[in-house]
Design an enzyme around this catalytic site. Structure first.
Site, PDB file in Angstrom:
ATOM      1  N   GLY A   1     -11.039 -23.980  36.033  1.00 62.19           N
ATOM      2  CA  GLY A   1     -11.873 -23.872  37.227  1.00 62.19           C
ATOM      3  C   GLY A   1     -12.184 -22.428  37.549  1.00 62.19           C
ATOM      4  O   GLY A   1     -12.589 -21.639  36.690  1.00 62.19           O
TER       5      GLY A   1
ATOM      6  N   GLY B   1     -10.828 -19.523  35.379  1.00 58.77           N
ATOM      7  CA  GLY B   1     -11.374 -19.184  34.076  1.00 58.77           C
ATOM      8  C   GLY B   1     -11.126 -20.200  32.985  1.00 58.77           C
ATOM      9  O   GLY B   1     -10.954 -21.398  33.231  1.00 58.77           O
TER      10      GLY B   1
ATOM     11  N   GLY C   1     -17.841 -28.288  34.289  1.00 62.10           N
ATOM     12  CA  GLY C   1     -17.077 -28.503  33.061  1.00 62.10           C
ATOM     13  C   GLY C   1     -17.955 -28.937  31.903  1.00 62.10           C
ATOM     14  O   GLY C   1     -17.752 -28.523  30.749  1.00 62.10           O
ATOM     15  N   ASP C   2     -18.945 -29.780  32.195  1.00 58.58           N
ATOM     16  CA  ASP C   2     -19.881 -30.210  31.155  1.00 58.58           C
ATOM     17  C   ASP C   2     -20.705 -29.030  30.660  1.00 58.58           C
ATOM     18  O   ASP C   2     -20.988 -28.900  29.470  1.00 58.58           O
ATOM     19  CB  ASP C   2     -20.810 -31.297  31.705  1.00 58.58           C
ATOM     20  CG  ASP C   2     -20.041 -32.473  32.288  1.00 58.58           C
ATOM     21  OD1 ASP C   2     -18.974 -32.814  31.743  1.00 58.58           O
ATOM     22  OD2 ASP C   2     -20.502 -33.045  33.294  1.00 58.58           O
TER      23      ASP C   2
ATOM     24  N   SER D   1      -9.840 -25.627  30.587  1.00 59.54           N
ATOM     25  CA  SER D   1     -10.669 -25.279  31.737  1.00 59.54           C
ATOM     26  C   SER D   1      -9.787 -25.121  32.964  1.00 59.54           C
ATOM     27  O   SER D   1      -9.073 -26.049  33.350  1.00 59.54           O
ATOM     28  CB  SER D   1     -11.714 -26.375  31.969  1.00 59.54           C
ATOM     29  OG  SER D   1     -12.425 -26.148  33.156  1.00 59.54           O
TER      30      SER D   1
END
Length: 321
Positions: free
Chosen positions: A226, A229, A255-256, A224
């Protein structure tokens, strides 16, 4: 669709505060505040339910203040299977500023004994054997009393039940989890750099680190990045997604959302392009507001169209893409 078991060992009540700008040492005026049941596990469960899955949420809760969690599970159609412990679930404060910066002030969590960990592990393994969920997601930080070694033992026991295990944690817990090779992991850039042993200074270094994570035995290696991408390396190939540009209001839950939506794509046997595009777009939808991504947002189709997915190359191990 499918049944997914989500495990959060250290849930929290989140006090989310929106303010123009945080001025340390001064009196700050908030725009809004909201106290609600939260934590990475609940976030993942909510996204999976919104995508049509049946979800059981397990882990630990303080018996003295579990009402918000009971209500949240009832409202969202999540099966509540958390083990209650004496005491109170922690409260975390999340201060979100207008420029998108978020400051987290997190409590340590409720003390967990070896006996409680053994009880939870036995219950989770029994559920896996009885219901054969499509996956188990183990997410979040460790509460006091739960060591990284204990987390590794839990993941090992869940893997032995034959159910795919997806993990999302950080620090020593992530190191211990990766050592027992979960089926999927979603570190951020700094977490993957720590595991890889050096900074990920450019896209080539990022891709190389994700390839190494996949080659180590983690089937779904997800990085991840942010706003920059997502990188995803698996037997399906090597893929990079770039999210649409949106106004960032709150990154908590993005993120979840990404993890849950990508798991959905894998469970639903979507093409890698479709799975990664949907997960990335839904994570972008999440940062526009407090909470997780909403796949039913009025402009979600536009976000999908604005999300770019391209192939990086072939995965080095794991079969044909």
């Amino acid at each position: 669709m499918a049944h997914v078991l989500v495990v959060t060992l250290n849930p929290a009540l989140d006090l989310s505060i929106q303010l123009p700008r945080l001025e340390p040492g001064a009196v700050n005026r908030t725009r809004s505040s909201h106290l609600a049941a939260a934590g990475k596990g609940l976030n993942v469960a909510q996204v999976l339910v919104s995508l049509g899955h049946r979800v059981t949420l397990s882990g630990f809760l303080g018996a003295d203040n579990d009402t918000a969690f009971v209500q949240a599970c009832r409202r969202d159609g999540i099966e509540d299977a958390s083990l209650r412990l004496p005491g109170e679930t922690r409260i975390n404060a999340k201060l979100a500023e207008d420029d998108g910066r978020v400051t987290d002030i997190n409590g340590p969590g409720i003390e967990v004994s070896e006996a409680a960990l053994a009880e939870l592990t036995a219950d989770l393994v029994a559920r896996c054997k009885a219901t054969s969920p499509a996956a188990v997601v183990v997410t979040g930080s460790l509460p006091p009393g739960a060591t990284p070694e204990a987390l590794a033992a839990l993941i090992r026991a869940l893997k032995a039940s034959g159910v795919p295990v997806w993990i999302d944690t950080s620090g020593p817990a992530l190191t211990a989890a990766l050592a027992v090779l979960p089926d999927a992991a979603k570190p951020n850039e700094q977490e993957l750099a720590d595991w890889a042993g050096g900074p990920l200074t450019d896209p080539a270094a990022q891709l190389d680190a994700v390839r190494r994570l996949h080659a180590s035995g983690v089937e779904e290696a997800i990085l991840s990045l942010g706003g920059d991408g997502v990188l995803w390396v698996s037997r399906r190939g090597e893929w990079r997604a770039t999210p649409p540009r949106v106004e960032v209001r709150n990154t908590v839950g993005a993120g979840d959302t990404l993890l849950a939506a990508l798991l959905h794509g894998v469970i639903a046997d979507q093409s890698p392009q479709e799975a990664l595009r949907q997960a990335t777009a839904l994570a972008a939808e999440a940062v526009r507001h407090i909470g997780v991504g909403n796949p039913h947002a009025g402009d979600f189709q536009e976000l999908l169209q604005q999300t770019s997915v391209s192939r990086c190359g072939e995965a080095r191990v794991g079969g044909n893409a």
